[in-house]
Design a protein around this motif. Sequence first.
Motif, PDB file in Angstrom:
ATOM      1  N   VAL A  78       0.838  -1.202   0.000  1.00 49.06           N
ATOM      2  CA  VAL A  78       0.000   0.000   0.000  1.00 49.06           C
ATOM      3  C   VAL A  78       0.871   1.250   0.000  1.00 49.06           C
ATOM      4  O   VAL A  78       0.621   2.216  -0.747  1.00 49.06           O
ATOM      5  N   ALA A  79       1.923   1.260   0.819  1.00 46.46           N
ATOM      6  CA  ALA A  79       2.812   2.426   0.902  1.00 46.46           C
ATOM      7  C   ALA A  79       3.482   2.705  -0.435  1.00 46.46           C
ATOM      8  O   ALA A  79       3.606   3.865  -0.856  1.00 46.46           O
ATOM      9  N   GLU A  80       3.908   1.652  -1.122  1.00 47.98           N
ATOM     10  CA  GLU A  80       4.567   1.842  -2.423  1.00 47.98           C
ATOM     11  C   GLU A  80       3.605   2.403  -3.460  1.00 47.98           C
ATOM     12  O   GLU A  80       3.962   3.298  -4.240  1.00 47.98           O
ATOM     13  N   ALA A  81       2.364   1.913  -3.465  1.00 52.83           N
ATOM     14  CA  ALA A  81       1.378   2.402  -4.430  1.00 52.83           C
ATOM     15  C   ALA A  81       1.061   3.874  -4.186  1.00 52.83           C
ATOM     16  O   ALA A  81       0.975   4.675  -5.126  1.00 52.83           O
ATOM     17  N   VAL A  82       0.895   4.261  -2.926  1.00 53.52           N
ATOM     18  CA  VAL A  82       0.598   5.660  -2.611  1.00 53.52           C
ATOM     19  C   VAL A  82       1.796   6.540  -2.948  1.00 53.52           C
ATOM     20  O   VAL A  82       1.642   7.635  -3.501  1.00 53.52           O
ATOM     21  N   SER A  83       2.997   6.098  -2.602  1.00 60.65           N
ATOM     22  CA  SER A  83       4.198   6.883  -2.893  1.00 60.65           C
ATOM     23  C   SER A  83       4.358   7.114  -4.391  1.00 60.65           C
ATOM     24  O   SER A  83       4.702   8.220  -4.828  1.00 60.65           O
ATOM     25  N   ASN A  84       4.108   6.078  -5.211  1.00 66.76           N
ATOM     26  CA  ASN A  84       4.225   6.244  -6.662  1.00 66.76           C
ATOM     27  C   ASN A  84       3.192   7.235  -7.195  1.00 66.76           C
ATOM     28  O   ASN A  84       3.494   8.059  -8.069  1.00 66.76           O
ATOM     29  N   ALA A  85       1.970   7.172  -6.672  1.00 62.70           N
ATOM     30  CA  ALA A  85       0.924   8.085  -7.135  1.00 62.70           C
ATOM     31  C   ALA A  85       1.248   9.533  -6.752  1.00 62.70           C
ATOM     32  O   ALA A  85       1.024  10.455  -7.542  1.00 62.70           O
ATOM     33  N   LEU A  86       1.775   9.744  -5.556  1.00 60.91           N
ATOM     34  CA  LEU A  86       2.163  11.102  -5.149  1.00 60.91           C
ATOM     35  C   LEU A  86       3.332  11.607  -5.984  1.00 60.91           C
ATOM     36  O   LEU A  86       3.387  12.781  -6.359  1.00 60.91           O
ATOM     37  N   ASP A  87       4.271  10.716  -6.276  1.00 61.93           N
ATOM     38  CA  ASP A  87       5.442  11.112  -7.061  1.00 61.93           C
ATOM     39  C   ASP A  87       5.036  11.555  -8.462  1.00 61.93           C
ATOM     40  O   ASP A  87       5.607  12.499  -9.014  1.00 61.93           O
ATOM     41  N   GLN A  88       4.036  10.899  -9.056  1.00 70.68           N
ATOM     42  CA  GLN A  88       3.562  11.284 -10.382  1.00 70.68           C
ATOM     43  C   GLN A  88       2.925  12.670 -10.381  1.00 70.68           C
ATOM     44  O   GLN A  88       2.785  13.285 -11.443  1.00 70.68           O
ATOM     45  N   ARG A  89       2.554  13.166  -9.219  1.00 71.67           N
ATOM     46  CA  ARG A  89       1.934  14.500  -9.114  1.00 71.67           C
ATOM     47  C   ARG A  89       2.886  15.522  -8.532  1.00 71.67           C
ATOM     48  O   ARG A  89       2.475  16.567  -8.016  1.00 71.67           O
ATOM     49  N   GLY A  90       4.185  15.232  -8.604  1.00 72.52           N
ATOM     50  CA  GLY A  90       5.199  16.199  -8.201  1.00 72.52           C
ATOM     51  C   GLY A  90       5.420  16.325  -6.717  1.00 72.52           C
ATOM     52  O   GLY A  90       6.036  17.302  -6.268  1.00 72.52           O
ATOM     53  N   LEU A  91       4.934  15.377  -5.941  1.00 72.83           N
ATOM     54  CA  LEU A  91       5.120  15.418  -4.490  1.00 72.83           C
ATOM     55  C   LEU A  91       6.213  14.439  -4.107  1.00 72.83           C
ATOM     56  O   LEU A  91       6.129  13.245  -4.406  1.00 72.83           O
ATOM     57  N   ARG A  92       7.253  14.934  -3.447  1.00 76.32           N
ATOM     58  CA  ARG A  92       8.426  14.128  -3.123  1.00 76.32           C
ATOM     59  C   ARG A  92       8.444  13.794  -1.635  1.00 76.32           C
ATOM     60  O   ARG A  92       8.175  14.660  -0.794  1.00 76.32           O
ATOM     61  N   PRO A  93       8.773  12.554  -1.288  1.00 73.34           N
ATOM     62  CA  PRO A  93       8.816  12.189   0.141  1.00 73.34           C
ATOM     63  C   PRO A  93      10.059  12.756   0.819  1.00 73.34           C
ATOM     64  O   PRO A  93      11.121  12.905   0.210  1.00 73.34           O
ATOM     65  N   LEU A  94       9.939  13.099   2.087  1.00 73.07           N
ATOM     66  CA  LEU A  94      11.054  13.559   2.905  1.00 73.07           C
ATOM     67  C   LEU A  94      11.430  12.461   3.884  1.00 73.07           C
ATOM     68  O   LEU A  94      10.568  11.894   4.564  1.00 73.07           O
ATOM     69  N   HIS A  95      12.730  12.175   3.943  1.00 76.11           N
ATOM     70  CA  HIS A  95      13.213  11.121   4.837  1.00 76.11           C
ATOM     71  C   HIS A  95      14.112  11.673   5.931  1.00 76.11           C
ATOM     72  O   HIS A  95      14.718  10.906   6.672  1.00 76.11           O
ATOM     73  N   ASP A  96      14.227  12.985   6.022  1.00 74.65           N
ATOM     74  CA  ASP A  96      15.057  13.588   7.060  1.00 74.65           C
ATOM     75  C   ASP A  96      14.168  14.339   8.045  1.00 74.65           C
ATOM     76  O   ASP A  96      12.955  14.142   8.079  1.00 74.65           O
ATOM     77  N   ASN A  97      14.784  15.208   8.842  1.00 73.41           N
ATOM     78  CA  ASN A  97      14.037  15.914   9.875  1.00 73.41           C
ATOM     79  C   ASN A  97      13.429  17.235   9.400  1.00 73.41           C
ATOM     80  O   ASN A  97      12.865  17.971  10.218  1.00 73.41           O
ATOM     81  N   ARG A  98      13.543  17.542   8.115  1.00 62.54           N
ATOM     82  CA  ARG A  98      12.933  18.782   7.633  1.00 62.54           C
ATOM     83  C   ARG A  98      11.416  18.658   7.637  1.00 62.54           C
ATOM     84  O   ARG A  98      10.878  17.575   7.405  1.00 62.54           O
ATOM     85  N   PRO A  99      10.699  19.757   7.916  1.00 67.18           N
ATOM     86  CA  PRO A  99       9.230  19.670   7.913  1.00 67.18           C
ATOM     87  C   PRO A  99       8.693  19.506   6.492  1.00 67.18           C
ATOM     88  O   PRO A  99       9.121  20.186   5.564  1.00 67.18           O
ATOM     89  N   ALA A 100       7.749  18.605   6.328  1.00 68.97           N
ATOM     90  CA  ALA A 100       7.121  18.380   5.022  1.00 68.97           C
ATOM     91  C   ALA A 100       5.973  19.355   4.835  1.00 68.97           C
ATOM     92  O   ALA A 100       5.481  19.967   5.779  1.00 68.97           O
ATOM     93  N   ASP A 101       5.549  19.494   3.590  1.00 69.42           N
ATOM     94  CA  ASP A 101       4.397  20.355   3.287  1.00 69.42           C
ATOM     95  C   ASP A 101       3.085  19.631   3.560  1.00 69.42           C
ATOM     96  O   ASP A 101       2.110  20.248   3.994  1.00 69.42           O
ATOM     97  N   LEU A 102       3.051  18.332   3.285  1.00 73.69           N
ATOM     98  CA  LEU A 102       1.838  17.538   3.450  1.00 73.69           C
ATOM     99  C   LEU A 102       2.111  16.333   4.332  1.00 73.69           C
ATOM    100  O   LEU A 102       3.209  15.756   4.301  1.00 73.69           O
ATOM    101  N   LEU A 103       1.105  15.944   5.104  1.00 76.34           N
ATOM    102  CA  LEU A 103       1.119  14.690   5.844  1.00 76.34           C
ATOM    103  C   LEU A 103       0.093  13.765   5.204  1.00 76.34           C
ATOM    104  O   LEU A 103      -1.032  14.177   4.913  1.00 76.34           O
ATOM    105  N   VAL A 104       0.484  12.519   4.985  1.00 76.10           N
ATOM    106  CA  VAL A 104      -0.327  11.579   4.210  1.00 76.10           C
ATOM    107  C   VAL A 104      -0.747  10.408   5.089  1.00 76.10           C
ATOM    108  O   VAL A 104       0.054   9.859   5.850  1.00 76.10           O
ATOM    109  N   SER A 105      -2.013  10.053   4.949  1.00 80.37           N
ATOM    110  CA  SER A 105      -2.556   8.872   5.616  1.00 80.37           C
ATOM    111  C   SER A 105      -3.286   8.041   4.574  1.00 80.37           C
ATOM    112  O   SER A 105      -3.983   8.583   3.714  1.00 80.37           O
ATOM    113  N   ALA A 106      -3.141   6.724   4.654  1.00 75.97           N
ATOM    114  CA  ALA A 106      -3.810   5.840   3.695  1.00 75.97           C
ATOM    115  C   ALA A 106      -4.205   4.555   4.408  1.00 75.97           C
ATOM    116  O   ALA A 106      -3.560   4.128   5.364  1.00 75.97           O
TER     117      ALA A 106
END
Length: 205
Positions: A78-106
């Motif tokens: 499920v996580a991979e499918a959501v990540s791919n769909a977000l990536d296709q819409r220009g949304l990049r995941p953050l893996h460090d301590n910087r604050p993200a623009d969006l929080l995602v729940s699925a």
Amino acid sequence: MKARSGLLLMCLGLAACQGSNPYVATSNPLPPAPPHAANTFDRSAYPAPPRDYGRYRSWAWLNGQLPPGSAWADSAQVAEAVSNALDQRGLRPLHDNRPADLLVSANLHLETRLRQVQDDYGYYGGGYGGGYRRYGGGYGMYESVPIVRTYQEQVVVVRVDLFDAGTGQPVWSASAETASQGNQSQRADAIQEAVEKAMSAYPPS
């Protein structure tokens, strides 16, 4: 004599109308506005400005948690499918301590749907020489009898929710479903399909 009496009554009536009115309108003055009124802006009196979805560039999982898994599909799928769909819409995941623009729940779960299918069965009726025959030497009129069948089907429902990381307010949400039959490989494709359906309307126009 009658004319004079009528004229006298009219004069008395006019004199009564010109007398002082016993009812006097009075009103209290409006209280002065509070000192801070000139500097107060009531946001509720104005419509909310349109949301600028273009400013959202990065995302992270809500509370740092991946989507829950199930017996039908594990969390990583499920996580991979959501990540791919977000990536296709220009949304990049953050893996460090910087604050993200969006929080995602699925989340993914199975639901049961009732389906109806109508079948039309035809026959020849009222003909000559053959009675009720679909094929043969008789002549007749073709008629159809619709038969409606109801059955149950299990579907996979995927829901995706996006929240503004700064305010915590919900930004966008959608869900979609797809068929649940198949082996492990087909299930992975079904998850991808359902997530893509759910994300197809993001960003809103």
